[in-house]
Write a protein that holds these residues in place. Structure first.
Motif, PDB file in Angstrom:
ATOM      1  N   ARG A  79       0.813  -1.214   0.000  1.00  0.00           N
ATOM      2  CA  ARG A  79       0.000   0.000   0.000  1.00  0.00           C
ATOM      3  C   ARG A  79       0.849   1.268   0.000  1.00  0.00           C
ATOM      4  N   GLY A  80       1.869   1.298   0.856  1.00  0.00           N
ATOM      5  CA  GLY A  80       2.687   2.504   0.951  1.00  0.00           C
ATOM      6  C   GLY A  80       3.339   2.880  -0.361  1.00  0.00           C
ATOM      7  N   ALA A  81       3.838   1.869  -1.081  1.00  0.00           N
ATOM      8  CA  ALA A  81       4.496   2.149  -2.356  1.00  0.00           C
ATOM      9  C   ALA A  81       3.493   2.513  -3.440  1.00  0.00           C
ATOM     10  N   ALA A  82       2.320   1.885  -3.395  1.00  0.00           N
ATOM     11  CA  ALA A  82       1.338   2.111  -4.454  1.00  0.00           C
ATOM     12  C   ALA A  82       0.555   3.400  -4.262  1.00  0.00           C
ATOM     13  N   ALA A  83       0.377   3.837  -3.013  1.00  0.00           N
ATOM     14  CA  ALA A  83      -0.537   4.941  -2.701  1.00  0.00           C
ATOM     15  C   ALA A  83      -0.319   6.200  -3.542  1.00  0.00           C
ATOM     16  N   PRO A  84       0.928   6.687  -3.733  1.00  0.00           N
ATOM     17  CA  PRO A  84       1.092   7.927  -4.488  1.00  0.00           C
ATOM     18  C   PRO A  84       0.599   7.856  -5.935  1.00  0.00           C
ATOM     19  N   ALA A  85       0.558   6.643  -6.505  1.00  0.00           N
ATOM     20  CA  ALA A  85       0.167   6.496  -7.912  1.00  0.00           C
ATOM     21  C   ALA A  85      -1.303   6.110  -8.074  1.00  0.00           C
ATOM     22  N   LEU A  86      -2.001   5.861  -6.970  1.00  0.00           N
ATOM     23  CA  LEU A  86      -3.401   5.450  -7.063  1.00  0.00           C
ATOM     24  C   LEU A  86      -4.332   6.655  -7.026  1.00  0.00           C
ATOM     25  N   SER A  87      -5.472   6.507  -7.694  1.00  0.00           N
ATOM     26  CA  SER A  87      -6.500   7.543  -7.624  1.00  0.00           C
ATOM     27  C   SER A  87      -7.102   7.555  -6.224  1.00  0.00           C
ATOM     28  N   PRO A  88      -7.722   8.655  -5.810  1.00  0.00           N
ATOM     29  CA  PRO A  88      -8.377   8.669  -4.494  1.00  0.00           C
ATOM     30  C   PRO A  88      -9.410   7.554  -4.352  1.00  0.00           C
ATOM     31  N   GLU A  89     -10.115   7.247  -5.433  1.00  0.00           N
ATOM     32  CA  GLU A  89     -11.124   6.192  -5.375  1.00  0.00           C
ATOM     33  C   GLU A  89     -10.477   4.827  -5.148  1.00  0.00           C
ATOM     34  N   ASP A  90      -9.361   4.571  -5.862  1.00  0.00           N
ATOM     35  CA  ASP A  90      -8.662   3.299  -5.671  1.00  0.00           C
ATOM     36  C   ASP A  90      -8.085   3.195  -4.262  1.00  0.00           C
ATOM     37  N   LEU A  91      -7.511   4.268  -3.767  1.00  0.00           N
ATOM     38  CA  LEU A  91      -6.920   4.230  -2.440  1.00  0.00           C
ATOM     39  C   LEU A  91      -7.986   3.990  -1.371  1.00  0.00           C
ATOM     40  N   ALA A  92      -9.135   4.621  -1.534  1.00  0.00           N
ATOM     41  CA  ALA A  92     -10.229   4.402  -0.579  1.00  0.00           C
ATOM     42  C   ALA A  92     -10.709   2.954  -0.618  1.00  0.00           C
ATOM     43  N   ALA A  93     -10.802   2.380  -1.827  1.00  0.00           N
ATOM     44  CA  ALA A  93     -11.233   0.980  -1.943  1.00  0.00           C
ATOM     45  C   ALA A  93     -10.200   0.034  -1.336  1.00  0.00           C
ATOM     46  N   LEU A  94      -8.910   0.335  -1.531  1.00  0.00           N
ATOM     47  CA  LEU A  94      -7.854  -0.489  -0.952  1.00  0.00           C
ATOM     48  C   LEU A  94      -7.894  -0.425   0.570  1.00  0.00           C
ATOM     49  N   ASP A  95      -8.058   0.782   1.107  1.00  0.00           N
ATOM     50  CA  ASP A  95      -8.123   0.921   2.560  1.00  0.00           C
ATOM     51  C   ASP A  95      -9.332   0.194   3.139  1.00  0.00           C
ATOM     52  N   GLU A  96     -10.421   0.158   2.378  1.00  0.00           N
ATOM     53  CA  GLU A  96     -11.605  -0.566   2.835  1.00  0.00           C
ATOM     54  C   GLU A  96     -11.325  -2.065   2.892  1.00  0.00           C
ATOM     55  N   LEU A  97     -10.599  -2.573   1.896  1.00  0.00           N
ATOM     56  CA  LEU A  97     -10.219  -3.985   1.914  1.00  0.00           C
ATOM     57  C   LEU A  97      -9.311  -4.310   3.098  1.00  0.00           C
ATOM     58  N   LEU A  98      -8.436  -3.370   3.446  1.00  0.00           N
ATOM     59  CA  LEU A  98      -7.455  -3.612   4.492  1.00  0.00           C
ATOM     60  C   LEU A  98      -7.990  -3.366   5.897  1.00  0.00           C
ATOM     61  N   ASP A  99      -9.140  -2.729   5.987  1.00  0.00           N
ATOM     62  CA  ASP A  99      -9.753  -2.435   7.278  1.00  0.00           C
ATOM     63  C   ASP A  99     -10.420  -3.708   7.818  1.00  0.00           C
ATOM     64  N   THR A 100      -9.821  -4.282   8.845  1.00  0.00           N
ATOM     65  CA  THR A 100     -10.341  -5.558   9.354  1.00  0.00           C
ATOM     66  C   THR A 100     -11.722  -5.427   9.988  1.00  0.00           C
ATOM     67  N   ASP A 101     -12.122  -4.200  10.316  1.00  0.00           N
ATOM     68  CA  ASP A 101     -13.452  -3.995  10.896  1.00  0.00           C
ATOM     69  C   ASP A 101     -14.525  -3.698   9.849  1.00  0.00           C
ATOM     70  N   SER A 102     -14.102  -3.513   8.609  1.00  0.00           N
ATOM     71  CA  SER A 102     -15.052  -3.171   7.553  1.00  0.00           C
ATOM     72  C   SER A 102     -15.830  -4.409   7.098  1.00  0.00           C
ATOM     73  N   PRO A 103     -17.099  -4.245   6.763  1.00  0.00           N
ATOM     74  CA  PRO A 103     -17.839  -5.383   6.199  1.00  0.00           C
ATOM     75  C   PRO A 103     -17.276  -5.822   4.846  1.00  0.00           C
TER      76      PRO A 103
ATOM     77  N   SER B 109     -13.966  -5.986   4.305  1.00  0.00           N
ATOM     78  CA  SER B 109     -12.591  -6.411   4.558  1.00  0.00           C
ATOM     79  C   SER B 109     -12.224  -7.621   3.712  1.00  0.00           C
ATOM     80  N   ILE B 110     -10.984  -7.659   3.283  1.00  0.00           N
ATOM     81  CA  ILE B 110     -10.513  -8.803   2.496  1.00  0.00           C
ATOM     82  C   ILE B 110     -10.617 -10.098   3.294  1.00  0.00           C
ATOM     83  N   LEU B 111     -10.594 -10.006   4.633  1.00  0.00           N
ATOM     84  CA  LEU B 111     -10.700 -11.196   5.468  1.00  0.00           C
ATOM     85  C   LEU B 111     -12.081 -11.818   5.419  1.00  0.00           C
ATOM     86  N   ARG B 112     -13.067 -11.067   4.913  1.00  0.00           N
ATOM     87  CA  ARG B 112     -14.442 -11.574   4.851  1.00  0.00           C
ATOM     88  C   ARG B 112     -14.799 -12.140   3.471  1.00  0.00           C
ATOM     89  N   ARG B 113     -13.860 -12.073   2.536  1.00  0.00           N
ATOM     90  CA  ARG B 113     -14.167 -12.507   1.174  1.00  0.00           C
ATOM     91  C   ARG B 113     -14.048 -14.027   1.069  1.00  0.00           C
TER      92      ARG B 113
END
Length: 250
Positions: A203-227, A229-233
């Motif tokens: 994430r840290g390396a990719a963040a500067p090149a990602l759009s705000p929408e992509d970064l928000a979606a990535l953070d949602e996947l990485l948020d373990t409390d989010s419905p 979350s990648i852990l729920r897939r």
């Protein structure tokens, strides 16, 4: 990894193995399991990784069969690593700033007739389907494209063909094998944790090149409390390729 080790063209079971760039010991413990009479010298630059490896060795009851050495393999002088029958380097050679010098060092280190196994990932593992996540399909590939440019400048030997370099260092390359890995997740906690840690890492390396929408979606996947979350897939998998070069010192 067990399959790779079983495939190696060994003339006899090794008694002394050196694991170069051992990390926290995935290769070390696979080698110890495969060769119950062997001892492993585990080498890494990170004292933290080596401490974790020692803790794992104690927990598994194999601490007497493991010797850890902190060393920078790009340095001109190596510590005494003995004369091993087998040198194992998994996903570590591409990090070397001076691979030709390291290969020559391994050649001189090995006992005559000893084997050097170089294992390299052909690319970073993929975990999500191409059409995921639903709100930003293809997000994972865009993350990898973003980090690929960075790695090209700093990890110049990633994806290299090690065969010619091994031959130039005096080795005889006896065999090369490419392994396709495709492990379905099926809601596996281990696959989920691996995916979560891996995407967090890039994430840290990719963040500067990602759009705000992509970064928000990535953070949602990485948020373990989010419905979301990648852990729920339930559709995760581990997809990658590894290439192995088995090279012998004459």
């Amino acid at each position: 990894m067990a399959s790779i080790i079983a495939w190696l063209p060994l003339k006899a079971e090794p008694r002394h193995i050196v694991d170069l760039g051992c990390g926290t010991g995935a290769g070390t413990f696979a080698l110890l399991e495969r060769f119950p009479e062997a001892h492993v010298t585990a080498v890494d630059t990170s004292t933290g990784h080596l401490q974790r490896l020692r803790e794992k060795a104690c927990a598994r009851g194999v601490e007497e069969r493991v010797h850890t050495v902190q060393a920078d393999l790009d340095a001109a002088d190596w510590p005494d690593l003995g004369a091993p029958d087998l040198v194992w380097a998994s996903a570590s050679m591409h990090h070397m700033a001076h691979p030709d010098r390291v290969l020559a060092g391994v050649h001189d280190l090995l006992a005559p007739g000893g084997l050097f196994a170089v294992v390299e990932l052909d690319g970073f593992p993929r975990f999500l389907p191409a059409d995921a996540p639903e709100n930003r399909p293809g997000l994972e590939e865009r993350c990898h494209r973003a980090t690929g440019a960075l790695h090209a400048g700093h990890v110049t030997h990633r994806g290299a063909d090690w065969g010619p370099m091994l031959a130039a260092a005096g080795f005889t390359v006896e065999d090369v094998r490419t392994i396709t890995v495709n492990i379905e997740g099926d809601r596996s906690e281990a696959v989920g944790r691996y995916a979560q840690r891996s995407l967090q890492h890039i994430r840290g390396a990719a963040a500067p090149a990602l759009s705000p929408e992509d970064l928000a979606a990535l953070d949602e996947l990485l948020d373990t409390d989010s419905p979301h979350s990648i852990l729920r897939r339930a559709d995760l998998a581990v997809r990658s390729e590894r290439t192995v070069w088995a090279a012998r010192r004459a």
